[in-house]
Write a protein that holds these residues in place. Structure first.
Motif, PDB file in Angstrom:
ATOM      1  N   ALA A 156       0.850  -1.204   0.000  1.00 26.70           N
ATOM      2  CA  ALA A 156       0.000   0.000   0.000  1.00 26.70           C
ATOM      3  C   ALA A 156       0.877   1.242   0.000  1.00 26.70           C
ATOM      4  O   ALA A 156       2.018   1.217   0.454  1.00 26.70           O
ATOM      5  N   VAL A 157       0.301   2.328  -0.544  1.00 32.50           N
ATOM      6  CA  VAL A 157       0.912   3.658  -0.410  1.00 32.50           C
ATOM      7  C   VAL A 157      -0.144   4.540   0.237  1.00 32.50           C
ATOM      8  O   VAL A 157      -1.309   4.545  -0.194  1.00 32.50           O
ATOM      9  N   ARG A 203      -7.736   4.312  -5.261  1.00 34.10           N
ATOM     10  CA  ARG A 203      -7.225   4.082  -6.618  1.00 34.10           C
ATOM     11  C   ARG A 203      -5.950   3.249  -6.538  1.00 34.10           C
ATOM     12  O   ARG A 203      -5.469   2.927  -5.449  1.00 34.10           O
ATOM     13  N   LEU A 204      -5.386   2.950  -7.726  1.00 26.56           N
ATOM     14  CA  LEU A 204      -4.136   2.193  -7.808  1.00 26.56           C
ATOM     15  C   LEU A 204      -3.060   3.082  -8.418  1.00 26.56           C
ATOM     16  O   LEU A 204      -3.357   3.924  -9.275  1.00 26.56           O
ATOM     17  N   THR A 205      -1.803   2.887  -7.982  1.00 27.17           N
ATOM     18  CA  THR A 205      -0.720   3.701  -8.537  1.00 27.17           C
ATOM     19  C   THR A 205      -0.555   3.388 -10.026  1.00 27.17           C
ATOM     20  O   THR A 205      -0.739   2.233 -10.451  1.00 27.17           O
ATOM     21  N   THR A 261       1.990   0.429 -11.722  1.00 25.42           N
ATOM     22  CA  THR A 261       2.430  -0.592 -10.760  1.00 25.42           C
ATOM     23  C   THR A 261       1.276  -1.119  -9.905  1.00 25.42           C
ATOM     24  O   THR A 261       1.433  -2.114  -9.190  1.00 25.42           O
ATOM     25  N   HIS A 262       0.133  -0.422  -9.927  1.00 24.14           N
ATOM     26  CA  HIS A 262      -1.123  -0.900  -9.342  1.00 24.14           C
ATOM     27  C   HIS A 262      -1.041  -1.252  -7.850  1.00 24.14           C
ATOM     28  O   HIS A 262      -1.567  -2.266  -7.405  1.00 24.14           O
ATOM     29  N   ILE A 263      -0.397  -0.377  -7.105  1.00 20.38           N
ATOM     30  CA  ILE A 263      -0.371  -0.512  -5.643  1.00 20.38           C
ATOM     31  C   ILE A 263      -1.567   0.288  -5.094  1.00 20.38           C
ATOM     32  O   ILE A 263      -1.756   1.448  -5.476  1.00 20.38           O
ATOM     33  N   PRO A 264      -2.373  -0.315  -4.212  1.00 23.82           N
ATOM     34  CA  PRO A 264      -3.527   0.420  -3.677  1.00 23.82           C
ATOM     35  C   PRO A 264      -3.110   1.666  -2.875  1.00 23.82           C
ATOM     36  O   PRO A 264      -2.142   1.608  -2.111  1.00 23.82           O
ATOM     37  N   VAL A 265      -3.826   2.765  -3.091  1.00 19.00           N
ATOM     38  CA  VAL A 265      -3.579   3.990  -2.327  1.00 19.00           C
ATOM     39  C   VAL A 265      -4.579   4.032  -1.176  1.00 19.00           C
ATOM     40  O   VAL A 265      -5.790   3.909  -1.396  1.00 19.00           O
TER      41      VAL A 265
END
Ligand code: SAM
Ligand code: TMP
Ligand code: ZN
Length: 412
Positions: A343-344, A354-356, A359-363
């Protein structure tokens, strides 16, 4: 010998030869935080930067279409930082006490976002206009009673403003002017809309700081140009203006505030001459300096990935902090996804859930960070370090450690 088309790039300002010095490969638009359903729909391009061997302007070699970056859903909100709110209040106050202290003054801001600067101008009852194509951000400004046109600033727009509202005593732009590749249209617009004795003031990340401290993640789609005093002076002269002042600022990891006027209006400040000399000493016109910069950047990305892999193998938990546009460069280049960084955390409503990009890291929210601290947090908003460290004291107190990656990977 066969030449790649991009190695023959020409400068968008002076048509000199641009020498490419860094290639971050295929990258998505840096602010395209996608909903899970739209993951994969991001616009991709080749992120590479070069330096003009004639005017020393640092610039990208591929331009992303402006509507791919700035649109209704553009998520950046300037007012997310208390330090930046104070900064822009002081900017507005300095205009009100200086060039706007006259009969019926008028100020135009290019890239007014959520109204962080114009708010103070509006409260003082001074005639103003913001222009910003990002409707979501502009709406926040308009709701506070700030006048905003939701368009791209360019020559036609400037002519219309000059005709309908008169010419501006101040044209201001922060962290926006560098985003606009078609700068010839912008300068023709400034020529049309700026009063004869008006000032065009713009702030942006400073090349000197970026090179000196290898702030490589300042290279991303929106930062089409990276300005230095040498290149801005040449650019202003090329378009019939004069750089009369350059004031160094601490914000965003090191910025510069440039003041440009029609030629001969004001003596050129001593600090312009001093900055030009310093830039020669730093070698900002020397491609070898940029090649060293690129090598350090590559090492930092590889080291960050290696550190995250090691921490994962040791069973440590890690999260990111600050879903910045900058982080897109490092995450995509280093290939860091949710397997290494689940996560970020970010305070911006428009980014949470949303996703980064790429790279699709969950925010997730900062509250979720506080509810279960990880062992380590990678600070992607390193330019807001003082503000975030103060806000997140509890993380350190709980034994958490911050990971930073500019100029190289280190833990504090
Ligand atoms: N000035 C604010 C600050 O310093 O925090 C906002 C900076 S934000 C990184 C850049 C803003 O410029 C975005 O809100 C974007 O929509 C706007 N922008 C981009 N191109 C523009 C153009 N051609 N004319 C006006 N605004 C533009
Ligand atoms: P910027 O470096 O482009 O200004 O972006 C900073 C990002 O970090 C933005 O998405 C907001 C986020 N942020 C936080 O989550 N908490 C904070 O305290 C600050 C100052 C920024
Ligand atoms: Zn050039």
């Amino acid at each position: 010998m066969a030449q790649r088309a991009d190695s023959a790039a020409t400068c968008r300002i002076c048509a000199g030869a641009v020498e490419e010095f860094v290639d971050f490969g295929r990258q998505p638009v840096s602010d395209s935080f996608v909903t899970p359903e739209r993951a994969g729909s991001e616009y991709f391009f080749r992120l590479a930067a070069g330096v003009c061997t004639a005017c020393s302007m640092v610039q990208l070699t591929e331009e992303v279409p402006r509507t791919e970056m700035f649109h209704d859903d553009y998520p950046y909100r300037s007012s997310g930082s208390e330090v930046m709110r104070r900064h822009f209040t002081a900017v507005a106050e300095s205009f009100l006490a200086g060039p706007l202290r006259k009969a019926d003054p008028f100020v135009l801001e290019i890239g007014s976002n959520d109204g962080i600067m114009l708010r103070t101008v509006k409260d003082a009852g001074v005639r103003h206009l913001g222009v910003d194509p990002s409707v979501g951000a502009a709406k926040i400004a308009a709701e506070q009673g700030i006048r905003v046109a939701t368009e791209f600033f360019e020559e036609d727009f400037a002519r219309r403003v000059a005709e309908e509202e008169g010419r501006a005593d101040v044209v201001f732009s922060a962290n926006t002017f560098s985003h606009i590749a078609y700068i010839d249209s912008i300068f023709r617009g400034i020529d049309a809309v700026l009063a004869d004795d008006g000032v065009f003031v713009f702030e942006d990340r400073y090349l000197g700081d970026i090179v000196r401290r290898t702030l490589f993640d300042q290279i991303y789609d929106e930062h089409y140009y990276i300005f230095g005093v040498t290149s801005v002076r040449a650019m202003a002269a090329h378009f019939g203006f004069e750089l009369v002042d350059a004031e160094h600022l601490d914000v965003h990891g090191g910025s510069m505030r440039y003041t440009v006027m029609r030629p001969g209006r004001r003596p050129v400040a001593e600090r312009v001459t001093a900055a030009l000399a310093e830039e020669r000493t730093l070698g900002l016109d020397d491609p070898a300096v940029y090649r060293r910069f690129a090598a350090t950047a590559r090492t930092a990305c590889a080291d960050l990935r290696a550190l995250l892999e090691r921490l994962k193998a040791e069973g440590r938990t890690v999260a990111g902090y600050g879903a910045t546009a900058k982080s897109s460069t490092v995450l995509n280049y280093a290939g860091i996804g949710p397997d290494l960084l689940p996560a970020v955390h970010d305070s911006t409503d428009a980014k949470q859930g949303r996703l980064t990009p790429g790279t699709h890291i969950p925010v997730r929210s900062p509250e979720e960070f506080r509810s279960a601290y990880p062992d380590y947090a990678v600070l992607f908003a390193w330019n807001h370090a003082a503000e975030i460290f103060a806000k997140e004291q509890g993380f350190r107190e709980a034994g958490g450690r911050w990971i930073l990656y500019v100029p190289g990977v280190h833990i504090r």
